[in-house]
Scaffold this motif. Structure first.
Motif, PDB file in Angstrom:
ATOM      1  N   ARG A   1       0.842  -1.189   0.000  1.00 30.26           N
ATOM      2  CA  ARG A   1       0.000   0.000   0.000  1.00 30.26           C
ATOM      3  C   ARG A   1       0.876   1.237   0.000  1.00 30.26           C
ATOM      4  NH1 ARG A   1      -1.347   3.615   3.868  1.00 30.26           N
ATOM      5  NH2 ARG A   1      -0.244   3.435   5.852  1.00 30.26           N
ATOM      6  N   ILE A   2       0.286   2.369  -0.393  1.00 31.47           N
ATOM      7  CA  ILE A   2       1.020   3.630  -0.441  1.00 31.47           C
ATOM      8  C   ILE A   2       1.041   4.239   0.955  1.00 31.47           C
ATOM      9  CG2 ILE A   2       1.159   5.906  -1.511  1.00 31.47           C
ATOM     10  CD1 ILE A   2      -0.624   4.611  -3.789  1.00 31.47           C
ATOM     11  N   LYS A   3       2.223   4.425   1.482  1.00 32.59           N
ATOM     12  CA  LYS A   3       2.364   4.952   2.840  1.00 32.59           C
ATOM     13  C   LYS A   3       2.471   6.472   2.848  1.00 32.59           C
ATOM     14  CE  LYS A   3       5.217   4.533   7.024  1.00 32.59           C
ATOM     15  NZ  LYS A   3       6.423   3.900   7.616  1.00 32.59           N
ATOM     16  N   SER A   4       3.215   7.044   1.895  1.00 32.75           N
ATOM     17  CA  SER A   4       3.393   8.498   1.867  1.00 32.75           C
ATOM     18  C   SER A   4       3.694   8.952   0.451  1.00 32.75           C
ATOM     19  CB  SER A   4       4.533   8.927   2.794  1.00 32.75           C
ATOM     20  OG  SER A   4       5.768   8.396   2.358  1.00 32.75           O
ATOM     21  N   ILE A   5       3.473  10.254   0.209  1.00 38.34           N
ATOM     22  CA  ILE A   5       3.754  10.830  -1.115  1.00 38.34           C
ATOM     23  C   ILE A   5       4.428  12.186  -0.954  1.00 38.34           C
ATOM     24  CG2 ILE A   5       1.792   9.634  -2.151  1.00 38.34           C
ATOM     25  CD1 ILE A   5       1.472  13.337  -1.914  1.00 38.34           C
ATOM     26  N   SER A   6       5.127  12.586  -1.993  1.00 41.37           N
ATOM     27  CA  SER A   6       5.721  13.920  -2.058  1.00 41.37           C
ATOM     28  C   SER A   6       5.652  14.396  -3.498  1.00 41.37           C
ATOM     29  CB  SER A   6       7.177  13.894  -1.586  1.00 41.37           C
ATOM     30  OG  SER A   6       7.740  15.196  -1.614  1.00 41.37           O
ATOM     31  N   THR A   7       5.231  15.644  -3.709  1.00 43.64           N
ATOM     32  CA  THR A   7       4.972  16.154  -5.058  1.00 43.64           C
ATOM     33  C   THR A   7       5.733  17.445  -5.324  1.00 43.64           C
ATOM     34  OG1 THR A   7       2.766  15.179  -5.076  1.00 43.64           O
ATOM     35  CG2 THR A   7       3.176  16.950  -6.654  1.00 43.64           C
ATOM     36  N   PHE A   8       6.279  17.522  -6.522  1.00 51.12           N
ATOM     37  CA  PHE A   8       6.950  18.729  -7.006  1.00 51.12           C
ATOM     38  C   PHE A   8       6.409  19.057  -8.385  1.00 51.12           C
ATOM     39  CE2 PHE A   8       9.746  16.706  -4.012  1.00 51.12           C
ATOM     40  CZ  PHE A   8      10.260  17.753  -3.255  1.00 51.12           C
ATOM     41  N   ALA A   9       6.448  20.326  -8.756  1.00 47.69           N
ATOM     42  CA  ALA A   9       5.919  20.746 -10.051  1.00 47.69           C
ATOM     43  C   ALA A   9       6.825  21.794 -10.672  1.00 47.69           C
ATOM     44  CB  ALA A   9       4.502  21.283  -9.897  1.00 47.69           C
ATOM     45  N   THR A  10       6.603  22.037 -11.971  1.00 46.34           N
ATOM     46  CA  THR A  10       7.516  22.855 -12.771  1.00 46.34           C
ATOM     47  C   THR A  10       7.244  24.344 -12.706  1.00 46.34           C
ATOM     48  OG1 THR A  10       6.049  22.626 -14.669  1.00 46.34           O
ATOM     49  CG2 THR A  10       7.812  20.994 -14.425  1.00 46.34           C
ATOM     50  N   GLY A  11       6.080  24.736 -12.180  1.00 48.35           N
ATOM     51  CA  GLY A  11       5.671  26.126 -12.303  1.00 48.35           C
ATOM     52  C   GLY A  11       4.822  26.313 -13.551  1.00 48.35           C
ATOM     53  N   TRP A  12       4.540  27.579 -13.894  1.00 55.87           N
ATOM     54  CA  TRP A  12       3.575  27.896 -14.939  1.00 55.87           C
ATOM     55  C   TRP A  12       4.305  28.527 -16.127  1.00 55.87           C
ATOM     56  CZ3 TRP A  12       3.309  28.708  -9.769  1.00 55.87           C
ATOM     57  CH2 TRP A  12       2.299  28.026  -9.076  1.00 55.87           C
ATOM     58  N   HIS A  13       4.296  27.845 -17.249  1.00 55.16           N
ATOM     59  CA  HIS A  13       5.023  28.307 -18.424  1.00 55.16           C
ATOM     60  C   HIS A  13       4.140  28.327 -19.667  1.00 55.16           C
ATOM     61  CE1 HIS A  13       8.637  27.810 -15.959  1.00 55.16           C
ATOM     62  NE2 HIS A  13       8.136  26.644 -15.595  1.00 55.16           N
ATOM     63  N   THR A  14       3.438  27.231 -19.929  1.00 50.88           N
ATOM     64  CA  THR A  14       2.642  27.108 -21.146  1.00 50.88           C
ATOM     65  C   THR A  14       1.320  27.846 -21.054  1.00 50.88           C
ATOM     66  OG1 THR A  14       3.624  24.929 -21.499  1.00 50.88           O
ATOM     67  CG2 THR A  14       1.649  25.455 -22.772  1.00 50.88           C
ATOM     68  N   ALA A  15       0.627  27.689 -19.930  1.00 51.29           N
ATOM     69  CA  ALA A  15      -0.718  28.263 -19.774  1.00 51.29           C
ATOM     70  C   ALA A  15      -0.858  28.834 -18.366  1.00 51.29           C
ATOM     71  CB  ALA A  15      -1.776  27.199 -20.047  1.00 51.29           C
ATOM     72  N   PRO A  16      -0.247  29.967 -18.085  1.00 48.55           N
ATOM     73  CA  PRO A  16      -0.243  30.522 -16.728  1.00 48.55           C
ATOM     74  C   PRO A  16      -1.612  30.951 -16.221  1.00 48.55           C
ATOM     75  CG  PRO A  16       0.751  32.067 -18.282  1.00 48.55           C
ATOM     76  CD  PRO A  16       0.557  30.790 -19.015  1.00 48.55           C
ATOM     77  N   GLN A  17      -2.641  30.924 -17.076  1.00 47.63           N
ATOM     78  CA  GLN A  17      -3.988  31.280 -16.613  1.00 47.63           C
ATOM     79  C   GLN A  17      -4.579  30.198 -15.714  1.00 47.63           C
ATOM     80  OE1 GLN A  17      -3.142  30.437 -19.723  1.00 47.63           O
ATOM     81  NE2 GLN A  17      -4.812  29.437 -20.847  1.00 47.63           N
ATOM     82  N   PHE A  18      -3.984  29.011 -15.707  1.00 41.10           N
ATOM     83  CA  PHE A  18      -4.483  27.918 -14.876  1.00 41.10           C
ATOM     84  C   PHE A  18      -3.688  27.813 -13.575  1.00 41.10           C
ATOM     85  CE2 PHE A  18      -5.335  25.968 -19.219  1.00 41.10           C
ATOM     86  CZ  PHE A  18      -6.673  26.326 -19.222  1.00 41.10           C
ATOM     87  N   ARG A  19      -4.317  27.260 -12.549  1.00 34.31           N
ATOM     88  CA  ARG A  19      -3.591  26.921 -11.324  1.00 34.31           C
ATOM     89  C   ARG A  19      -2.761  25.653 -11.527  1.00 34.31           C
ATOM     90  NH1 ARG A  19      -8.546  28.518  -8.548  1.00 34.31           N
ATOM     91  NH2 ARG A  19      -8.187  30.429  -7.348  1.00 34.31           N
ATOM     92  N   GLN A  20      -3.211  24.785 -12.412  1.00 30.95           N
ATOM     93  CA  GLN A  20      -2.483  23.560 -12.712  1.00 30.95           C
ATOM     94  C   GLN A  20      -1.176  23.899 -13.433  1.00 30.95           C
ATOM     95  OE1 GLN A  20      -1.403  19.577 -13.129  1.00 30.95           O
ATOM     96  NE2 GLN A  20      -2.952  20.508 -11.812  1.00 30.95           N
ATOM     97  N   GLU A  21      -0.071  23.377 -12.920  1.00 34.98           N
ATOM     98  CA  GLU A  21       1.228  23.641 -13.530  1.00 34.98           C
ATOM     99  C   GLU A  21       1.464  22.729 -14.723  1.00 34.98           C
ATOM    100  OE1 GLU A  21       4.125  24.464 -10.009  1.00 34.98           O
ATOM    101  OE2 GLU A  21       2.263  23.687  -9.177  1.00 34.98           O
ATOM    102  N   ASP A  22       2.487  23.041 -15.504  1.00 38.27           N
ATOM    103  CA  ASP A  22       2.718  22.283 -16.733  1.00 38.27           C
ATOM    104  C   ASP A  22       2.885  20.792 -16.443  1.00 38.27           C
ATOM    105  OD1 ASP A  22       3.832  24.511 -19.092  1.00 38.27           O
ATOM    106  OD2 ASP A  22       3.635  25.119 -17.006  1.00 38.27           O
ATOM    107  N   THR A  23       3.787  20.467 -15.540  1.00 39.76           N
ATOM    108  CA  THR A  23       4.033  19.069 -15.175  1.00 39.76           C
ATOM    109  C   THR A  23       4.143  18.953 -13.671  1.00 39.76           C
ATOM    110  OG1 THR A  23       5.112  18.324 -17.223  1.00 39.76           O
ATOM    111  CG2 THR A  23       5.779  17.228 -15.196  1.00 39.76           C
TER     112      THR A  23
END
Length: 386
Positions: A206-228
């Protein structure tokens, strides 16, 4: 006795052909708020009863419900169906908040005489089933690392309807639900296509823990969702799964990329441009510089028997027959009173990875513990542990 099925969400009919390929199963009802689409789809697929009010469909004589509406409606509609005495197959994701996942778990446990199955159909893609069978036979040795990626540029779905019906005006200026519940979120808002198949290879962990990193906003900065966004999942055993979600970048679609690494061999899915599924098995004493891939198709005889004997009708259901077999397992669970292959605990754990990833990435990649939904602990107990 005929099993009668109702589908809520007329844009989500991917399972319809699967049901129709099973004897003594009928899709008798369809529900959607969009009257034009509802009538069009019902006529196209000869579905006799239509409803615009979900509660009205639940009061009919159907035995099971497929929840194919936008993700923010899944938990409410699933619980309503269970309370109405219906079996439920719910599309991904299971919910949109951690609270919802506890409500879902508690409702399914309360209505234990009804089947709840999570409709993660990527688990049923033939190549993923083949790898699972090879894992079960020990061909990879001890597996310890896997990857799943969902790369699909769907920025155009943030505005307007997902699908227009004839005569309907374009609605490019109208904000869709995806703008809030997908592009309005950070982290891996849609993890289960990537995670589900890999977790089935690590079955029993089972999944015990997670950690997430993202690239920031480059392609479509109008969204809260980052590129990757990239999430590392540490399992209870200490093993690792890496997930990547990218629904923003300008690039070709690759929604089903996976890898698996074990002590005796490894697997990689195609990247595109003529690439193919490939596999490698280690031989004692071989020169590492001469290690070479083999086509995964060399091992097609290890596909589960039902995939080797798939009929054209079953294959036409979608995802190379996967959309038929997931429906078959749901129906079999109802008829045989057996545990579904993808149950509420899988649904909650896999969905929680995405929800917790938002908290992780907004806190600089902070490690987030994933609750153990299998345990008979309460929501309050889990909050204290977190």
């Amino acid at each position: 006795m005929t099993l009668k099925v109702g589908i809520v969400g007329a844009r989500g009919l991917s399972n319809l052909l699967g049901f129709r390929a099973i004897p003594d199963v009928e899709v008798t009802a369809l529900c959607d708020l969009h009257e034009g689409l509802l009538k069009e789809q019902a006529a196209k697929f000869n579905i006799p009863h239509t409803y615009r009010i979900y509660e009205d469909m639940l009061e009919s004589d159907i035995d099971a419900v497929v929840v194919s509406t936008p993700m923010q409606l899944h938990v409410q509609q699933t619980i309503q169906a269970l309370e109405a005495g219906k079996h439920v197959m719910c599309e991904v994701t299971a919910g949109v908040t951690m609270d919802e996942l506890w409500w879902l778990k508690e409702a399914v446990e309360k209505h234990s005489d009804k089947v709840f199955m999570f409709a993660e159909n990527y688990c049923y893609i033939p190549t993923n089933q083949l790898i699972a069978n090879m894992v079960n036979q020990g061909m990879f040795g001890e597996i310890y690392f896997g990857e799943g990626e969902y790369i699909h540029d769907v920025k155009h779905l943030a505005y307007g309807y997902n699908r227009r019906v004839p005569g309907e005006q374009a609605a490019s200026n109208k904000t869709s639900w995806r703008n809030y519940w997908q592009f309005g979120k950070r982290g891996i808002f849609y993890p289960t296509h990537s995670l589900g198949p890999v977790m089935q290879w690590f079955k029993g962990d089972r999944i015990k823990s997670i950690s997430t990193f993202a690239t920031g906003w480059h392609t479509a900065p109008q969204f809260r969702q980052e590129d990757t966004s990239v999430t590392m999942c540490q399992l209870e055993s200490g093993k690792l799964i890496k997930l990547r979600l990218d629904c923003v970048s300008n690039r070709p679609h690759n929604g089903a990329y996976y890898t698996l690494q074990g002590t005796k061999g490894c697997y990689e899915a195609p990247r595109g441009l003529g690439d193919q599924h490939k596999i490698y098995f280690h031989t004692d004493g071989e020169d590492p510089n001469k290690a070479a891939w083999r086509p995964l198709s060399d091992f097609n005889d290890l596909l589960p028997e039902r995939y080797r004997n798939v009929t054209e009708e079953q294959r036409s259901a979608g995802h190379w027959g996967g959309d038929y077999f997931i429906v078959q397992d749901f129906v079999d669970s109802i008829r045989n009173g057996t545990k579904p292959p993808i149950d509420v605990y899988d649904a909650c754990e896999w969905t929680a990875v995405g929800l917790l990833s938002e908290l992780s990435v907004t806190n600089g990649g902070r490690v987030m513990d994933v609750p153990d939904f299998h345990k008979n602990s309460t929501y309050k107990d889990q909050i204290i542990r977190l």
